[in-house]
Design a protein around this motif. Structure first.
Motif, mmCIF file in Angstrom:
data_model
loop_
_atom_site.group_PDB
_atom_site.id
_atom_site.type_symbol
_atom_site.label_atom_id
_atom_site.label_comp_id
_atom_site.label_asym_id
_atom_site.label_seq_id
_atom_site.Cartn_x
_atom_site.Cartn_y
_atom_site.Cartn_z
ATOM 1 N N ALA A 34 0.816 -1.166 -0.017
ATOM 2 C CA ALA A 34 -0.017 0.587 -0.237
ATOM 3 C C ALA A 34 1.280 1.235 0.545
ATOM 4 O O ALA A 34 0.403 2.098 -0.297
ATOM 5 C CB ALA A 34 -1.240 0.292 0.925
ATOM 6 N N ARG A 61 1.530 2.208 -3.420
ATOM 7 C CA ARG A 61 0.439 2.209 -4.513
ATOM 8 C C ARG A 61 -0.164 3.633 -4.507
ATOM 9 O O ARG A 61 -0.439 4.383 -3.156
ATOM 10 C CB ARG A 61 -1.144 1.523 -4.243
ATOM 11 C CG ARG A 61 -2.186 1.326 -5.164
ATOM 12 C CD ARG A 61 -2.725 1.001 -4.588
ATOM 13 N NE ARG A 61 -2.882 0.284 -3.666
ATOM 14 C CZ ARG A 61 -3.880 -1.307 -3.270
ATOM 15 N NH1 ARG A 61 -4.029 -1.124 -4.069
ATOM 16 N NH2 ARG A 61 -3.818 -0.849 -2.010
ATOM 17 N N ARG A 62 -0.488 4.196 -5.114
ATOM 18 C CA ARG A 62 -0.896 5.896 -5.070
ATOM 19 C C ARG A 62 -2.376 6.194 -5.924
ATOM 20 O O ARG A 62 -2.636 5.729 -6.889
ATOM 21 C CB ARG A 62 0.324 6.744 -5.588
ATOM 22 C CG ARG A 62 0.695 6.730 -6.668
ATOM 23 C CD ARG A 62 1.582 7.818 -7.353
ATOM 24 N NE ARG A 62 2.482 7.620 -8.770
ATOM 25 C CZ ARG A 62 2.630 7.271 -9.496
ATOM 26 N NH1 ARG A 62 3.276 6.111 -8.402
ATOM 27 N NH2 ARG A 62 3.210 6.349 -10.480
ATOM 28 N N THR A 63 -3.069 6.465 -5.983
ATOM 29 C CA THR A 63 -4.301 7.498 -6.829
ATOM 30 C C THR A 63 -4.124 8.526 -7.357
ATOM 31 O O THR A 63 -3.488 9.685 -7.184
ATOM 32 C CB THR A 63 -5.268 7.506 -5.775
ATOM 33 O OG1 THR A 63 -5.547 6.029 -4.608
ATOM 34 C CG2 THR A 63 -6.093 8.367 -6.647
ATOM 35 N N GLU A 85 -10.802 9.066 -11.732
ATOM 36 C CA GLU A 85 -9.312 8.201 -10.296
ATOM 37 C C GLU A 85 -8.688 7.228 -11.017
ATOM 38 O O GLU A 85 -9.865 5.960 -11.279
ATOM 39 C CB GLU A 85 -10.008 8.130 -9.258
ATOM 40 C CG GLU A 85 -10.390 9.433 -8.598
ATOM 41 C CD GLU A 85 -10.581 9.482 -7.387
ATOM 42 O OE1 GLU A 85 -9.720 9.035 -6.522
ATOM 43 O OE2 GLU A 85 -11.822 10.253 -6.530
ATOM 44 N N TRP A 86 -7.492 6.739 -10.979
ATOM 45 C CA TRP A 86 -6.638 5.421 -11.294
ATOM 46 C C TRP A 86 -6.252 5.513 -9.967
ATOM 47 O O TRP A 86 -5.114 6.020 -9.397
ATOM 48 C CB TRP A 86 -5.789 5.969 -12.129
ATOM 49 C CG TRP A 86 -6.487 6.040 -13.956
ATOM 50 C CD1 TRP A 86 -7.309 7.661 -14.083
ATOM 51 C CD2 TRP A 86 -7.428 5.236 -14.717
ATOM 52 N NE1 TRP A 86 -7.725 7.504 -15.240
ATOM 53 C CE2 TRP A 86 -8.120 5.937 -15.508
ATOM 54 C CE3 TRP A 86 -7.147 4.014 -14.541
ATOM 55 C CZ2 TRP A 86 -8.775 5.457 -16.607
ATOM 56 C CZ3 TRP A 86 -7.719 3.310 -16.213
ATOM 57 C CH2 TRP A 86 -8.015 4.042 -16.830
ATOM 58 N N ASN A 87 -5.500 3.962 -9.630
ATOM 59 C CA ASN A 87 -4.775 3.864 -8.862
ATOM 60 C C ASN A 87 -3.712 3.402 -9.375
ATOM 61 O O ASN A 87 -4.291 2.865 -10.562
ATOM 62 C CB ASN A 87 -5.234 1.737 -7.907
ATOM 63 C CG ASN A 87 -6.115 2.254 -7.029
ATOM 64 O OD1 ASN A 87 -6.383 3.528 -6.212
ATOM 65 N ND2 ASN A 87 -7.599 1.542 -6.971
ATOM 66 N N GLN A 92 -0.164 1.777 -9.553
ATOM 67 C CA GLN A 92 1.183 1.191 -8.721
ATOM 68 C C GLN A 92 2.621 0.626 -9.335
ATOM 69 O O GLN A 92 2.208 -0.169 -10.600
ATOM 70 C CB GLN A 92 1.004 -0.660 -8.305
ATOM 71 C CG GLN A 92 1.923 -0.805 -7.212
ATOM 72 C CD GLN A 92 1.531 -2.006 -6.459
ATOM 73 O OE1 GLN A 92 -0.178 -1.612 -6.232
ATOM 74 N NE2 GLN A 92 1.888 -2.571 -5.017
ATOM 75 N N ALA A 95 -10.222 3.732 -9.646
ATOM 76 C CA ALA A 95 -10.477 3.775 -8.592
ATOM 77 C C ALA A 95 -11.575 4.426 -8.079
ATOM 78 O O ALA A 95 -12.491 3.972 -6.898
ATOM 79 C CB ALA A 95 -9.186 4.591 -7.924
ATOM 80 N N ASP A 113 -14.870 -3.059 -7.021
ATOM 81 C CA ASP A 113 -13.052 -3.344 -6.783
ATOM 82 C C ASP A 113 -12.658 -4.479 -7.257
ATOM 83 O O ASP A 113 -11.311 -4.545 -7.969
ATOM 84 C CB ASP A 113 -13.089 -3.544 -5.241
ATOM 85 C CG ASP A 113 -12.886 -1.603 -4.175
ATOM 86 O OD1 ASP A 113 -13.200 -1.125 -5.170
ATOM 87 O OD2 ASP A 113 -12.790 -1.522 -2.742
ATOM 88 N N ARG A 127 -7.097 -3.843 -14.914
ATOM 89 C CA ARG A 127 -5.874 -3.149 -14.543
ATOM 90 C C ARG A 127 -5.050 -3.061 -16.134
ATOM 91 O O ARG A 127 -4.889 -4.795 -16.543
ATOM 92 C CB ARG A 127 -5.684 -3.419 -13.201
ATOM 93 C CG ARG A 127 -3.971 -4.940 -13.159
ATOM 94 C CD ARG A 127 -4.143 -6.026 -11.589
ATOM 95 N NE ARG A 127 -3.320 -6.915 -11.722
ATOM 96 C CZ ARG A 127 -4.489 -8.300 -11.677
ATOM 97 N NH1 ARG A 127 -5.718 -7.976 -11.477
ATOM 98 N NH2 ARG A 127 -3.641 -9.095 -12.064
#
Length: 102
Positions: free
Chosen positions: A28, A31-33, A40-42, A44, A76, A82, A89
């Motif tokens: 975690a 990982r960033r948003t 919004e995208w996660n 990593q 995101a 989820d 992804r």
């Protein structure tokens, strides 16, 4: 007298054992948003050592070869939840993601 390069504290640490690693906490932190085009995208990063398979970059259409550091991105803010976002992804070249070819 020969000098030892070994730290004297190493034996004491070995007797104590290593604490359990919290994998969720470790991943975690990477990982960033990000927000792109109102979504919004996660995001990593994947290191060279972690990149063991080939993927097709959706930004340029070229292969992300094994052993090449790159990014994994997924929605995101998807409406299907989820699990669906994670299943969608994609692996991007880092420079393709930065160019914003989404």
């Amino acid at each position: 007298m020969a000098r030892s390069n070994r730290s004297r504290g190493r034996a004491a640490r070995a007797r104590e054992g290593h604490p359990d690693l919290d994998i969720d906490r470790l991943t975690a932190g990477w990982r960033r948003t990000e927000v792109h085009a109102g979504r919004e995208w996660n995001v990593q990063p994947v290191s060279e050592a972690q990149a063991v398979k080939a993927y097709l970059c959706p930004g340029c259409g070229l292969e992300v070869a094994p052993g090449v550091a790159h990014l994994v991105a997924w929605r995101a803010d998807g409406v299907l939840g989820d699990a669906a976002d994670l299943a969608g992804r994609r692996h991007w070249h880092t420079h393709c993601w930065r160019l914003g070819a989404r």
